[in-house]
Design an enzyme around this catalytic site. Structure first.
Site, PDB file in Angstrom:
ATOM      1  N   GLY A  11       1.201  -4.260   7.844  1.00 55.82           N
ATOM      2  CA  GLY A  11       1.371  -4.130   9.076  1.00 55.82           C
ATOM      3  C   GLY A  11       0.462  -3.306  10.215  1.00 55.82           C
ATOM      4  N   ASN A  12      -0.182  -2.318   9.288  1.00 57.61           N
ATOM      5  CA  ASN A  12      -1.296  -1.494  10.235  1.00 57.61           C
ATOM      6  C   ASN A  12      -2.697  -2.527  10.623  1.00 57.61           C
ATOM      7  OD1 ASN A  12      -2.118  -1.708   7.466  1.00 57.61           O
ATOM      8  ND2 ASN A  12      -3.372   0.298   8.169  1.00 57.61           N
ATOM      9  N   LYS A 131      19.259  -6.506   6.198  1.00 57.50           N
ATOM     10  CA  LYS A 131      17.992  -6.332   7.158  1.00 57.50           C
ATOM     11  C   LYS A 131      18.229  -6.533   8.332  1.00 57.50           C
ATOM     12  CE  LYS A 131      14.803  -5.423   3.957  1.00 57.50           C
ATOM     13  NZ  LYS A 131      13.765  -4.662   4.006  1.00 57.50           N
ATOM     14  N   LYS A 216       7.130  -9.371   2.069  1.00 55.53           N
ATOM     15  CA  LYS A 216       5.453 -10.170   2.193  1.00 55.53           C
ATOM     16  C   LYS A 216       5.102  -9.490   0.668  1.00 55.53           C
ATOM     17  CE  LYS A 216       2.390  -6.838   3.556  1.00 55.53           C
ATOM     18  NZ  LYS A 216       3.096  -5.666   3.418  1.00 55.53           N
ATOM     19  N   LYS A 278       5.526  -2.456  -3.188  1.00 53.20           N
ATOM     20  CA  LYS A 278       4.112  -2.790  -3.466  1.00 53.20           C
ATOM     21  C   LYS A 278       3.957  -2.600  -5.002  1.00 53.20           C
ATOM     22  CE  LYS A 278       2.705  -1.391   0.850  1.00 53.20           C
ATOM     23  NZ  LYS A 278       3.085  -2.591   1.811  1.00 53.20           N
TER      24      LYS A 278
HETATM   25  P1  ADP Z   1       2.762  -2.213   5.002  1.00 47.51           P
HETATM   26  O1  ADP Z   1       3.205  -2.611   6.470  1.00 47.51           O
HETATM   27  O2  ADP Z   1       1.544  -2.201   4.617  1.00 47.51           O
HETATM   28  O3  ADP Z   1       3.767  -2.947   3.957  1.00 47.51           O
HETATM   29  P2  ADP Z   1       4.469   0.265   4.633  1.00 47.51           P
HETATM   30  O4  ADP Z   1       4.972   0.998   5.552  1.00 47.51           O
HETATM   31  O5  ADP Z   1       5.717  -0.795   4.274  1.00 47.51           O
HETATM   32  O6  ADP Z   1       3.444  -0.547   4.958  1.00 47.51           O
HETATM   33  O7  ADP Z   1       4.253   0.795   3.408  1.00 47.51           O
HETATM   34  C1  ADP Z   1       3.301   1.728   3.504  1.00 47.51           C
HETATM   35  C2  ADP Z   1       3.508   3.209   3.562  1.00 47.51           C
HETATM   36  O8  ADP Z   1       4.335   3.614   2.103  1.00 47.51           O
HETATM   37  C3  ADP Z   1       2.767   4.260   3.527  1.00 47.51           C
HETATM   38  O9  ADP Z   1       2.252   4.132   4.758  1.00 47.51           O
HETATM   39  C4  ADP Z   1       3.391   5.795   3.215  1.00 47.51           C
HETATM   40  O10 ADP Z   1       3.832   6.177   4.454  1.00 47.51           O
HETATM   41  C5  ADP Z   1       4.583   5.229   2.254  1.00 47.51           C
HETATM   42  N1  ADP Z   1       4.813   5.558   0.909  1.00 47.51           N
HETATM   43  C6  ADP Z   1       5.809   5.778   0.454  1.00 47.51           C
HETATM   44  N2  ADP Z   1       5.845   6.392  -0.804  1.00 47.51           N
HETATM   45  C7  ADP Z   1       4.543   6.336  -1.036  1.00 47.51           C
HETATM   46  C8  ADP Z   1       3.461   6.923  -2.153  1.00 47.51           C
HETATM   47  N3  ADP Z   1       4.274   7.155  -3.268  1.00 47.51           N
HETATM   48  N4  ADP Z   1       2.406   7.090  -1.964  1.00 47.51           N
HETATM   49  C9  ADP Z   1       1.680   6.784  -0.833  1.00 47.51           C
HETATM   50  N5  ADP Z   1       2.316   6.125   0.290  1.00 47.51           N
HETATM   51  C10 ADP Z   1       3.757   6.306   0.256  1.00 47.51           C
HETATM   52 MG    MG Z   2       6.082  -2.999   4.075  1.00 49.34          MG
END
Ligand code: ADP
Ligand code: MG
Length: 315
Positions: A11-12, A131, A216, A278
């Site tokens: 998303g970023n 959701k 996604k 992820k």
């Molecule tokens: P995206 O839009 O890329 O899917 P998300 O917000 O869903 O982004 O997932 C990424 C976020 O996961 C990071 O910004 C971080 O805040 C969070 N996060 C949760 N657990 C961890 C971890 N163990 N190590 C690093 N980041 C983590």
């Molecule tokens: Mg995400």
């Protein structure tokens, strides 16, 4: 010989912060990510790109709801909102990448495939819609939607009523053959946007859109498995994953084995709605024979590919 990378863009790469959500801001953000992807392409990677669409579908739904309230315009069903977002994000991404490649003298075509994702009607998620989507409603409106439209609505911690939809697992990329053909021809493909538009098999050879959302990262994992990608790269908001994330004893991770990834996931180090999916997505990719999973942020893709940062997961 060329190597295939599936890149799941987070998303970023569209919205950097709450103050930068306009279409122009999203285009600027995509332009930046496109530079890092072009670096990869310049190094010989054939790339298939998946991306998120949560906030964008939220905006489309809100416009639809407001237009309905104010002018009695017809509303847009969730699957069509997904298609709209795939089209708009695909267009913006295509243009940003094409411009970037052109300036570098790299002759490559970029194409977006509006992608449907088959899900199983028997997926347990359909029994437990979880959701939240769309705006908040009062109780009367919530109840009306429930009886007239069959929505599942829930009370959201005193903030009002909200529609919830299921999040089933992705089963089959409907346009897979097309995507494969294009990728194998060296065309940069943008696909499975927002996890793909969820469709179910209603029998007699017919698919139909269904009100659901697909993760996604899971969808991109399926794409990476199907393309037998050499690399499954997840570009998100952090340069690396950590153990004890955001705690005093936080420890950044450079390398993980498949077994370690499973162990730390089970121990709860990767949060459920964010990093958890992820890591799970990479686990499924590696278990299916994938070579390398990599998590980093867009600006560090080059360094991560050189082994200087990122979290690398291998069998
Ligand atoms: P995206 O839009 O890329 O899917 P998300 O917000 O869903 O982004 O997932 C990424 C976020 O996961 C990071 O910004 C971080 O805040 C969070 N996060 C949760 N657990 C961890 C971890 N163990 N190590 C690093 N980041 C983590
Ligand atoms: Mg995400």
């Amino acid at each position: 010989m060329s190597k295939i990378a599936v890149v799941a863009v987070g998303g970023n790469s569209l919205i950097k912060d709450a103050k930068h959500q306009s279409v122009e801001d999203q285009q600027l953000a995509l332009r930046e990510t496109s530079r890092y992807l072009a670096d990869m392409i310049a190094e010989g990677w054939d790339v298939a790109i998946g991306h998120g669409n949560g906030p964008q579908v939220g905006f489309i739904l809100r416009r639809s709801e407001i237009a309905n309230k104010v002018e009695g315009m017809h509303e847009i069903p969730l699957d069509v909102c997904g298609a709209d977002s795939q089209g708009a994000i695909g267009y913006e991404f295509q243009q940003a990448l094409q411009n970037e490649l052109y300036h570098r003298g790299i002759k490559k075509n970029v194409a977006t495939i509006i992608t449907q994702m088959l899900v199983d009607q028997k997926d347990p998620a359909f029994q437990n819609p979880s959701k939240p989507i769309g705006g908040f409603m009062d109780q009367t409106e919530g109840k009306r939607r429930q009886t007239e439209m069959g929505w599942t609505v829930v009370e959201d911690a005193g903030r009002g009523w909200r529609r919830v939809v299921p999040s089933p697992l992705p089963k089959e990329i409907v346009e897979l053959d097309t995507v494969k053909t294009l990728v194998n021809k060296g065309i940069v493909v943008i696909t499975v946007g927002g996890g793909g538009i969820p469709v179910v098999d209603v029998g007699e050879g017919e698919y139909r859109g269904t009100a659901a959302v697909i993760d996604k990262d899971f969808a991109s994992s399926l794409l990476a498995r199907e393309l037998k990608a050499d690399l499954f790269l997840i570009a998100t908001a952090v340069p690396q994953c950590a153990l004890n994330y955001n705690k005093p004893d936080q420890k950044w991770l450079d390398n993980l084995t498949l077994a370690e990834a499973k162990k730390y996931l089970a121990e709860g180090h990767f949060h459920k709605g964010s990093m958890g999916p992820k890591i799970q997505a990479i686990i499924w990719y590696l278990e299916a024979g994938g070579k390398e999973g990599l998590i980093t942020n867009p600006e560090n893709i080059g360094r991560a590919l050189r082994g200087e940062t990122g979290t690398r997961v291998t069998r």
